[in-house]
Design an enzyme around this catalytic site. Sequence first.
Site, PDB file in Angstrom:
ATOM      1  N   CYS A 166      13.589 191.148 -30.251  1.00  0.00           N
ATOM      2  CA  CYS A 166      13.508 190.027 -31.209  1.00  0.00           C
ATOM      3  C   CYS A 166      14.276 188.874 -30.596  1.00  0.00           C
ATOM      4  O   CYS A 166      14.086 188.557 -29.422  1.00  0.00           O
ATOM      5  CB  CYS A 166      14.038 190.444 -32.581  1.00  0.00           C
ATOM      6  N   GLY A 167      15.148 188.222 -31.357  1.00  0.00           N
ATOM      7  CA  GLY A 167      15.926 187.124 -30.825  1.00  0.00           C
ATOM      8  C   GLY A 167      17.251 187.561 -30.235  1.00  0.00           C
ATOM      9  O   GLY A 167      17.743 186.995 -29.262  1.00  0.00           O
TER      10      GLY A 167
END
Length: 458
Positions: free
Chosen positions: A410-411
């Site tokens: 994800c981030g």
Amino acid sequence: MGFADDHLVPLVDEGLGNSAYLLDLGDGRALTVDASRDLRALHAAAERRGLGIAFAADTHLHADFLSGAVQLGHDTGATVLASAAGRRAFDHRALADGEEVDLGGLTLRAIATPGHTDEHLSFLLLDGRRELGVFTGGSLIVNSAARTDLLGPERTEELARAQYRSLQRLTALPDEVAVWPTHGAGSFCSAPPGTERTTTIGAQRGANPLLGAPDEDTFVSQLIASLGTYPAYFDRLGEINRRGPAVLTAQPLLPALAAQQVRALTADGGHVVDVRPAADYAAGHIPGSVSIPLRDQFATWLGWLLPDTAPLAFVGEADQDLSEIVWQSYKVGYERLAGCLAGGMDAWLADGNPQTTTAFVTADRAAGRPYVDVRQRSEFAAGHVPGAVHLELGGLSAATDVPHGAIVACGHGERAMTAASLLERSGHRDVTVLDGGPADYAAARGQRLVEGTEDTHS
């Protein structure tokens, strides 16, 4: 200092991306606008200023949190202000378009602004004839407008057209009128989400791209094209808010559970939610548990990924605030909280129970694996690893095409660990989680991120 500096206190919920407001009426009383069921910050702000809550206004039937207006009415005797068109099933002052409420020196005027919901009201604050600002809720927001698809796809265009007319009405106000929206940065009710939280009518005329649309059809096309997915629990809360959330007569608590009680809960259809940081979950967790780290976004992912109809047990660490688990759960309608594992994973293992681990690696150790990106569509389009498979976290429970041996990212790693926990529950035992984000992964391979959605599989 201006009026807002002196009298208006924004109360920002970073996790949901919303702002509630506390307005000091100047005589020891206050008005609140769009307060959630988690009233801790509101009560603290009111106490600091020596204010009693006299009015609790809701701009619309909220989908992303349970309103605190009914609770305020019970606790403080506040008059609840809301749209007559909402047909709320509890005591409130039902307002129609143009009706005014005397706040004691100031006046609040209801403006019908349907679009986000059918019954949406904005509240224009006046000092005599002077228009100070407008609480726009889920209508006009900073550089955008709130989404219009929460009542179903068959109504999205109709409500988008209503939103257009509502925004035209609001922007007829003078340039200097302050705009105080509810939805803002991080809110899934925004379309698309922005970064600033307050603005003015004049600033929006110049900066809001939706207001720059040359006609209604273009506005509708632009608004609808910007809509992404939203949490599953949004479909439930509007009706609960119409009926009125249950009044709490005591501080809700999270009981201590023994390991055998947690085992019994899972055997009876309950779920275990592990709220520890991603790295701790990776190092060892209860098989079948779902990783949702306790942070600002906890409520969103709890409400998106797990049902509200089954009991929940939690695994945390000694230094984590159990009240934060409770209030984040309660504000999105999750009240079947069985308790928290006493002693954490040490107690679980001491009782002779098994644990599972998840590989959690930095970018330099993540070579040779299919890359699965679980961020939102807008994040993916803004820049992703070349060749990445895109599967939004919110849709993973239905995903069947996760590549064998994938690295999930994800981030930063929190949502990816949540995704890995869901995949493990569905039988994928070979996933690895990236400790980092796409920029880290690309840099480790001498790659550049690519924009757009051409590589998406979601």
